[in-house]
Design a protein around this motif. Sequence first.
Motif, PDB file in Angstrom:
ATOM      1  N   ASP A  47       4.907  11.285  -2.460  1.00 31.58           N
ATOM      2  CA  ASP A  47       5.391   9.911  -2.397  1.00 31.58           C
ATOM      3  C   ASP A  47       5.442   9.481  -0.941  1.00 31.58           C
ATOM      4  N   TRP A  48       4.486   8.634  -0.541  1.00 32.42           N
ATOM      5  CA  TRP A  48       4.392   8.166   0.842  1.00 32.42           C
ATOM      6  C   TRP A  48       4.654   6.668   0.935  1.00 32.42           C
ATOM      7  N   THR A  49       5.441   6.128   0.053  1.00 32.18           N
ATOM      8  CA  THR A  49       5.685   4.687   0.068  1.00 32.18           C
ATOM      9  C   THR A  49       6.482   4.251   1.301  1.00 32.18           C
ATOM     10  N   SER A  50       7.196   5.152   1.944  1.00 30.25           N
ATOM     11  CA  SER A  50       7.970   4.798   3.143  1.00 30.25           C
ATOM     12  C   SER A  50       7.127   4.811   4.403  1.00 30.25           C
ATOM     13  N   PHE A  51       5.858   5.178   4.306  1.00 29.57           N
ATOM     14  CA  PHE A  51       4.995   5.310   5.478  1.00 29.57           C
ATOM     15  C   PHE A  51       3.755   4.445   5.283  1.00 29.57           C
ATOM     16  N   ASN A  52       3.078   4.186   6.399  1.00 29.13           N
ATOM     17  CA  ASN A  52       1.872   3.354   6.350  1.00 29.13           C
ATOM     18  C   ASN A  52       0.724   3.908   7.188  1.00 29.13           C
ATOM     19  N   THR A  53       0.865   5.100   7.762  1.00 28.29           N
ATOM     20  CA  THR A  53      -0.154   5.641   8.656  1.00 28.29           C
ATOM     21  C   THR A  53      -0.282   7.143   8.441  1.00 28.29           C
ATOM     22  N   LEU A  54      -1.514   7.616   8.464  1.00 29.73           N
ATOM     23  CA  LEU A  54      -1.803   9.050   8.421  1.00 29.73           C
ATOM     24  C   LEU A  54      -1.905   9.577   9.846  1.00 29.73           C
ATOM     25  N   HIS A  55      -1.207  10.673  10.113  1.00 33.33           N
ATOM     26  CA  HIS A  55      -1.131  11.216  11.468  1.00 33.33           C
ATOM     27  C   HIS A  55      -1.710  12.628  11.467  1.00 33.33           C
TER      28      HIS A  55
END
Length: 306
Positions: free
Chosen positions: A183-191
């Motif tokens: 669940d990555w809904t709190s993020f917007n970028t892949l690092h």
Amino acid sequence: MSLPKITHLPSARLLTSFHQHRQQLLHPSIAPLPAPRRAVIQGQYRRPGQPKENKYPWQKINFNFLKGVEGIKKNFMLLKKEFFDPWVGPEGKPVLEHMLEQNRVVWEFRGPESLEQWTVSSDREIGGQSEVYLKVGKNNNTGFLYGTLSSTPPRDGETRYSGYCTMRSRQLMASFNRKKHHDWTSFNTLHLRVRGDGRPWMITIGTETYFSHQKDDMYNYFLYTRGGPYWQDVKIPFSKFFLTHRGRIQDNQHPIWLDKVNTIGFTLGDKADGPFQLEIDYIGVCKDYAHTEEFAYELYKRNPEV
């Protein structure tokens, strides 16, 4: 010469046959243009050159008693973890830490046990000559992906193109073989923190789908490595990823479902034969407040409003 009687045909059928015959006379070489549509594949995909398996589904099951006992023990341990983690917080973290989280490391290589979360493959599965390997780097702090790329197609009489190597994360599984999603809904970028040899890679993200014919849908974007001895921090917004189906870009694009992410992978297929290497420190996600773009590509409506 008498004409055949056609008075017994209905009027609608008569007009339809007349127009079809008229179009064939006027335009005999012009065929109707096929409308672009999404490929619907119901059966299992078989790679060219791979023989068909004439086995029933139950013949592939391993009926081993000891393996069944170990599986039951593993599933109950996972069920216990699923039951007690919500009492602490999401994913076993305190609630305050989860609310203030802006960076999360999802995958990192800190020992041989971390390699069990990944799987590698190449065109050798279809008779190609490419080789790919994954091992732990120096001091057990990085993952080292290396091998040799060869674009020579196999001699099976069907395959025309070849030359790819892939590294992909395994699907997270909950108790009793239930899928578990990121669940990555709190993020917007892949690092990413990587060190490559100058080759371009393709990053693929797989999400959960509703229909069986969408199981090969992937979201892709490019990773350009600089080469040399220095590490590079790569940040790719999720809005830049585009939808593909078995490597073909789709006309109907939509953003990633960040609440149902299954896997992430790295694919090399630049048709440059020779050795390659990619060293990965960690793969994570972050929240970039300066990035406000929702989706980078145009969205088309089938029935646009007038």
